[in-house]
Design a protein around this motif. Structure first.
Motif, PDB file in Angstrom:
ATOM      1  N   GLY A 166       0.569   3.172 -14.532  1.00  0.00           N
ATOM      2  CA  GLY A 166       1.983   2.826 -14.442  1.00  0.00           C
ATOM      3  C   GLY A 166       2.224   1.563 -13.634  1.00  0.00           C
ATOM      4  N   LEU A 167       1.467   1.396 -12.559  1.00  0.00           N
ATOM      5  CA  LEU A 167       1.577   0.166 -11.770  1.00  0.00           C
ATOM      6  C   LEU A 167       1.183  -1.050 -12.598  1.00  0.00           C
ATOM      7  N   GLN A 168       0.178  -0.891 -13.455  1.00  0.00           N
ATOM      8  CA  GLN A 168      -0.231  -2.020 -14.299  1.00  0.00           C
ATOM      9  C   GLN A 168       0.908  -2.457 -15.211  1.00  0.00           C
ATOM     10  N   TYR A 169       1.577  -1.495 -15.853  1.00  0.00           N
ATOM     11  CA  TYR A 169       2.688  -1.852 -16.737  1.00  0.00           C
ATOM     12  C   TYR A 169       3.820  -2.538 -15.960  1.00  0.00           C
ATOM     13  N   GLN A 170       4.177  -1.970 -14.811  1.00  0.00           N
ATOM     14  CA  GLN A 170       5.264  -2.564 -14.031  1.00  0.00           C
ATOM     15  C   GLN A 170       4.907  -3.977 -13.569  1.00  0.00           C
ATOM     16  N   TRP A 171       3.661  -4.162 -13.142  1.00  0.00           N
ATOM     17  CA  TRP A 171       3.205  -5.468 -12.680  1.00  0.00           C
ATOM     18  C   TRP A 171       3.197  -6.479 -13.825  1.00  0.00           C
ATOM     19  N   LEU A 172       2.747  -6.062 -15.005  1.00  0.00           N
ATOM     20  CA  LEU A 172       2.744  -6.981 -16.144  1.00  0.00           C
ATOM     21  C   LEU A 172       4.155  -7.403 -16.527  1.00  0.00           C
ATOM     22  N   LEU A 173       5.095  -6.473 -16.429  1.00  0.00           N
ATOM     23  CA  LEU A 173       6.472  -6.784 -16.803  1.00  0.00           C
ATOM     24  C   LEU A 173       7.202  -7.630 -15.763  1.00  0.00           C
ATOM     25  N   ASP A 174       6.868  -7.453 -14.492  1.00  0.00           N
ATOM     26  CA  ASP A 174       7.603  -8.153 -13.429  1.00  0.00           C
ATOM     27  C   ASP A 174       6.687  -8.435 -12.239  1.00  0.00           C
ATOM     28  N   PRO A 175       5.716  -9.349 -12.418  1.00  0.00           N
ATOM     29  CA  PRO A 175       4.742  -9.589 -11.350  1.00  0.00           C
ATOM     30  C   PRO A 175       5.353 -10.145 -10.062  1.00  0.00           C
ATOM     31  N   GLU A 176       6.517 -10.762 -10.163  1.00  0.00           N
ATOM     32  CA  GLU A 176       7.161 -11.297  -8.954  1.00  0.00           C
ATOM     33  C   GLU A 176       7.728 -10.175  -8.083  1.00  0.00           C
ATOM     34  N   SER A 177       8.095  -9.063  -8.693  1.00  0.00           N
ATOM     35  CA  SER A 177       8.712  -7.963  -7.949  1.00  0.00           C
ATOM     36  C   SER A 177       7.743  -6.843  -7.612  1.00  0.00           C
ATOM     37  N   VAL A 178       6.668  -6.719  -8.375  1.00  0.00           N
ATOM     38  CA  VAL A 178       5.740  -5.606  -8.169  1.00  0.00           C
ATOM     39  C   VAL A 178       4.397  -6.158  -7.702  1.00  0.00           C
ATOM     40  N   ASP A 179       4.085  -5.903  -6.444  1.00  0.00           N
ATOM     41  CA  ASP A 179       2.792  -6.265  -5.880  1.00  0.00           C
ATOM     42  C   ASP A 179       1.878  -5.066  -6.112  1.00  0.00           C
ATOM     43  N   MET A 180       1.137  -5.107  -7.208  1.00  0.00           N
ATOM     44  CA  MET A 180       0.335  -3.956  -7.623  1.00  0.00           C
ATOM     45  C   MET A 180      -0.643  -3.495  -6.536  1.00  0.00           C
ATOM     46  N   PRO A 181      -1.443  -4.387  -5.946  1.00  0.00           N
ATOM     47  CA  PRO A 181      -2.375  -3.911  -4.912  1.00  0.00           C
ATOM     48  C   PRO A 181      -1.653  -3.284  -3.715  1.00  0.00           C
ATOM     49  N   GLN A 182      -0.556  -3.907  -3.266  1.00  0.00           N
ATOM     50  CA  GLN A 182       0.175  -3.354  -2.123  1.00  0.00           C
ATOM     51  C   GLN A 182       0.808  -2.011  -2.476  1.00  0.00           C
ATOM     52  N   ALA A 183       1.358  -1.911  -3.669  1.00  0.00           N
ATOM     53  CA  ALA A 183       1.961  -0.635  -4.083  1.00  0.00           C
ATOM     54  C   ALA A 183       0.916   0.473  -4.125  1.00  0.00           C
ATOM     55  N   PHE A 184      -0.306   0.154  -4.556  1.00  0.00           N
ATOM     56  CA  PHE A 184      -1.344   1.182  -4.578  1.00  0.00           C
ATOM     57  C   PHE A 184      -1.773   1.539  -3.161  1.00  0.00           C
ATOM     58  N   ARG A 185      -1.841   0.553  -2.258  1.00  0.00           N
ATOM     59  CA  ARG A 185      -2.147   0.871  -0.854  1.00  0.00           C
ATOM     60  C   ARG A 185      -1.052   1.768  -0.275  1.00  0.00           C
ATOM     61  N   ASP A 186       0.202   1.498  -0.625  1.00  0.00           N
ATOM     62  CA  ASP A 186       1.300   2.359  -0.180  1.00  0.00           C
ATOM     63  C   ASP A 186       1.136   3.779  -0.696  1.00  0.00           C
ATOM     64  N   PHE A 187       0.695   3.904  -1.945  1.00  0.00           N
ATOM     65  CA  PHE A 187       0.454   5.235  -2.537  1.00  0.00           C
ATOM     66  C   PHE A 187      -0.651   5.968  -1.771  1.00  0.00           C
ATOM     67  N   LEU A 188      -1.723   5.250  -1.455  1.00  0.00           N
ATOM     68  CA  LEU A 188      -2.810   5.879  -0.682  1.00  0.00           C
ATOM     69  C   LEU A 188      -2.318   6.316   0.689  1.00  0.00           C
ATOM     70  N   GLU A 189      -1.467   5.507   1.306  1.00  0.00           N
ATOM     71  CA  GLU A 189      -0.886   5.883   2.603  1.00  0.00           C
ATOM     72  C   GLU A 189      -0.032   7.142   2.453  1.00  0.00           C
ATOM     73  N   LEU A 190       0.708   7.220   1.347  1.00  0.00           N
ATOM     74  CA  LEU A 190       1.507   8.406   1.070  1.00  0.00           C
ATOM     75  C   LEU A 190       0.646   9.652   1.003  1.00  0.00           C
ATOM     76  N   LEU A 191      -0.573   9.482   0.446  1.00  0.00           N
ATOM     77  CA  LEU A 191      -1.517  10.605   0.382  1.00  0.00           C
ATOM     78  C   LEU A 191      -2.179  10.882   1.731  1.00  0.00           C
ATOM     79  N   GLY A 192      -2.008   9.975   2.680  1.00  0.00           N
ATOM     80  CA  GLY A 192      -2.628  10.158   3.977  1.00  0.00           C
ATOM     81  C   GLY A 192      -4.045   9.620   4.057  1.00  0.00           C
ATOM     82  N   VAL A 193      -4.355   8.672   3.173  1.00  0.00           N
ATOM     83  CA  VAL A 193      -5.694   8.081   3.147  1.00  0.00           C
ATOM     84  C   VAL A 193      -5.682   6.821   3.993  1.00  0.00           C
ATOM     85  N   GLU A 194      -6.656   6.702   4.895  1.00  0.00           N
ATOM     86  CA  GLU A 194      -6.782   5.495   5.708  1.00  0.00           C
ATOM     87  C   GLU A 194      -7.325   4.378   4.849  1.00  0.00           C
ATOM     88  N   GLY A 195      -6.696   3.227   4.831  1.00  0.00           N
ATOM     89  CA  GLY A 195      -7.148   2.098   4.018  1.00  0.00           C
ATOM     90  C   GLY A 195      -7.995   1.206   4.807  1.00  0.00           C
TER      91      GLY A 195
END
Length: 195
Positions: A166-195
């Protein structure tokens, strides 16, 4: 077979491999631009300076070319299951952000593959069975048999895959608004995973 014949055969094999790689790159570009149904063998052949007949020498059908493109894309992302860790998935997301054309091709084919009779449907169906199993192993290695929210790794695996795709689709559609790597790091933080 003489030494000269072996050398000539080896040289032809190398040239054929290089031409095949060139065709696959061109096919990735054409599919990214037009989707699979809109891509033609003639367009791919033209992009690499071949006739359509010359292209058919390497890939006898459009479906054979599609399978080769999908297999090649998976080779680029191949990491042995034993090496996957949840924090390393963030590196894969960052890597994908550096190659938008490949992500676009994959996403276009994935989206089209849900239609009836699409030649990539079986590939993606089988691939996702394996990806979900791999993600369940990743989650199990990180959290054990139960995640903090009570889900099993098998129940959470499709959600992890959905976030990544889903992040890939959002990033492809609007790369200026969706920072795919940062959004995934945020998701990992949500899970409680240390990055």
């Amino acid at each position: 077979m003489s030494y000269g014949d072996r050398m000539s055969s080896s040289t032809r094999s190398v040239r054929s491999g290089e031409r095949r790689a060139e065709i696959l790159r061109a096919a990735l570009e054409v599919i990214a631009e037009r989707g699979y149904r809109g891509a033609s063998l003639a367009a791919v052949a033209e992009r690499v300076g071949l006739t359509q007949q010359g292209l058919l020498h390497h890939f006898p059908t459009k479906e054979a070319l599609l399978v080769a493109v999908l297999e090649e894309r998976d080779q680029w992302d191949a990491v042995p299951d034993s090496q996957w860790r949840l924090d390393l998935l963030g590196s894969l997301v960052e890597y994908n952000a550096m190659r938008p054309g490949i992500v676009q091709t994959f996403s276009a084919l994935l989206g089209e593959s849900v239609t009836e009779g699409h030649p990539a449907r079986a590939f993606f169906t089988e691939r996702y069975v394996g990806v979900r199993a791999s993600m369940a192993q990743v989650l199990r290695a990180e959290f054990g048999e139960t995640l903090p929210n009570g889900l099993t790794p098998e129940r959470a695996a499709p959600l992890l895959v959905a976030v990544m795709d889903g992040l890939q689709y959002q990033w492809l559609l609007d790369p200026e608004s969706v920072d795919m790597p940062q959004a995934f790091r945020d998701f990992l933080e949500l899970l409680g995973v240390e990055g």
